[in-house]
Design an enzyme around this catalytic site. Structure first.
Site, short mmCIF file in Angstrom:
data_model
loop_
_atom_site.label_atom_id
_atom_site.label_comp_id
_atom_site.label_asym_id
_atom_site.label_seq_id
_atom_site.Cartn_x
_atom_site.Cartn_y
_atom_site.Cartn_z
N HIS A 162 0.81 -1.40 -0.05
CA HIS A 162 0.16 0.00 0.06
C HIS A 162 0.89 1.10 0.15
CE1 HIS A 162 -1.73 3.30 2.28
NE2 HIS A 162 -3.01 3.09 1.59
N HIS B 229 1.68 4.89 -2.79
CA HIS B 229 1.81 6.41 -2.53
C HIS B 229 3.07 7.11 -3.40
CE1 HIS B 229 -0.78 7.59 0.75
NE2 HIS B 229 -0.86 6.24 1.16
N GLU C 149 -5.52 9.45 -0.22
CA GLU C 149 -5.98 8.11 0.07
C GLU C 149 -7.22 7.63 -1.12
OE1 GLU C 149 -4.40 5.75 1.44
OE2 GLU C 149 -3.25 6.54 3.13
N SER D 212 -4.00 0.61 -4.85
CA SER D 212 -3.44 -0.56 -4.01
C SER D 212 -4.41 -1.63 -3.74
CB SER D 212 -2.57 -0.16 -2.80
OG SER D 212 -3.57 0.43 -2.06
#
Length: 297
Positions: free
Chosen positions: A136, A141, A184, A203
């Site tokens: 993730h 990111h 997010e 993700s």
């Protein structure tokens, strides 16, 4: 201070969901200790997202993945990625043991350091994990940190977080909602249609499909105070996705002093995660099918 022996921070169930028993240190990525299973988990997750995301994720994210050379060759070495990342936008990846306390996390971002959990999920956790792991953090990111505008937004967010920490918990919650609905779980409007940029979506196989294809969620144009005053879901796919028009919009939103915004929002009741307001720019109103009925965060 760096910890000599990286460990996976244990998590516990609280009224905020799963939260860690915090550890604050930066550690060395224990790359030599990853098992063949660890590398295969990365390869499996990478393979299915790389097949799924073209036509769904924004071009800037996909370009970042390509520039880093991420692939099915096992877990990348942070030091290798940092060479390109440092040259391009001045950011660095730092390995951590799990979720960090707010003040520590903000300090990292404000100084262009992005914390990445060093450990990766187990094979039976491919589809769901309650806390962010290496896949993730790194795949979700880091590719966008090669984009100069997004990279600057992340630093500005960290600096804003340091100020909010000094103001109080309500300001921190407002800022947390901004991170949640942009970094997010954000969508971006492009000439080709809506695309994903949020790390929690790119993700996740299931949410990569749901956020664009499902009729259930709302998709609403981004507004700074609207987002900062909207509750969110930590236990299900999102009931509302906010859509930006470009990364410049995010960066411009962080320019003002948020102190007056916090003061205004303190006098208002927060919106529920699934609310649609008359003042919203609505891309579509969700059918609400399958929505959980318990309280939002």
């Amino acid at each position: 201070m760096e910890n000599a022996t990286p460990r996976r921070v244990e998590h516990q169930q609280t009224d905020r969901g799963y939260v860690p028993v915090y550890a604050t240190g930066v550690v060395e990525q224990p790359w030599d200790s990853y098992t063949a299973t660890d590398h295969e988990v990365w390869n499996t997750l990478y393979r299915r997202q790389r097949e799924l995301l073209p036509g769904r994720a924004c071009a800037e994210f996909l370009e970042g993945v390509e520039r880093f050379g991420m692939g099915e060759n096992g877990i990348p070495k942070f030091a290798d990625l940092n060479e390109l990342l440092g040259r391009t936008t001045g950011w660095q990846i730092v390995a951590v043991e799990g979720l960090l306390p707010d003040e520590v996390f903000f300090d990292h971002l404000a100084n262009r350091r992005f914390p990445v959990s060093w450990w990766i999920r187990k094979p039976d956790q491919l589809d769901y994990l309650s806390e962010p792991d290496l896949f993730h953090d790194l795949f979700g990111h880091v590719p966008l940190l090669l984009n100069p505008v997004f990279a600057d937004y992340m630093q500005a967010y960290g600096r804003g977080g340091m100020k909010a920490f000094g103001i109080g918990p309500e300001a921190l919650m407002n800022l947390t909602r901004l991170y949640w609905y942009t970094v997010e779980f954000g969508l971006i409007n492009t000439p080709e249609g809506l695309r994903i940029y949020g790390a929690g979506i790119v993700s996740s196989k299931g949410e990569s499909i749901y956020c664009l294809d499902s009729a259930a969620p709302n998709r609403i144009g981004f507004g700074l105070e609207r987002v900062m005053n909207t509750r969110y879901r930590i236990d299900t796919y999102q009931q509302t996705y906010f859509v930006i028009e470009g990364f410049e919009q995010l960066f411009d939103a962080t320019r003002p002093d948020f102190t007056p915004i916090y003061q205004r929002l303190a006098a208002k009741a927060p919106h529920a995660a699934g609310d649609v307001l008359d003042s919203d720019r609505v891309f579509n109103v969700g059918t609400r099918e399958g929505w959980a009925t318990n309280a939002d965060t």
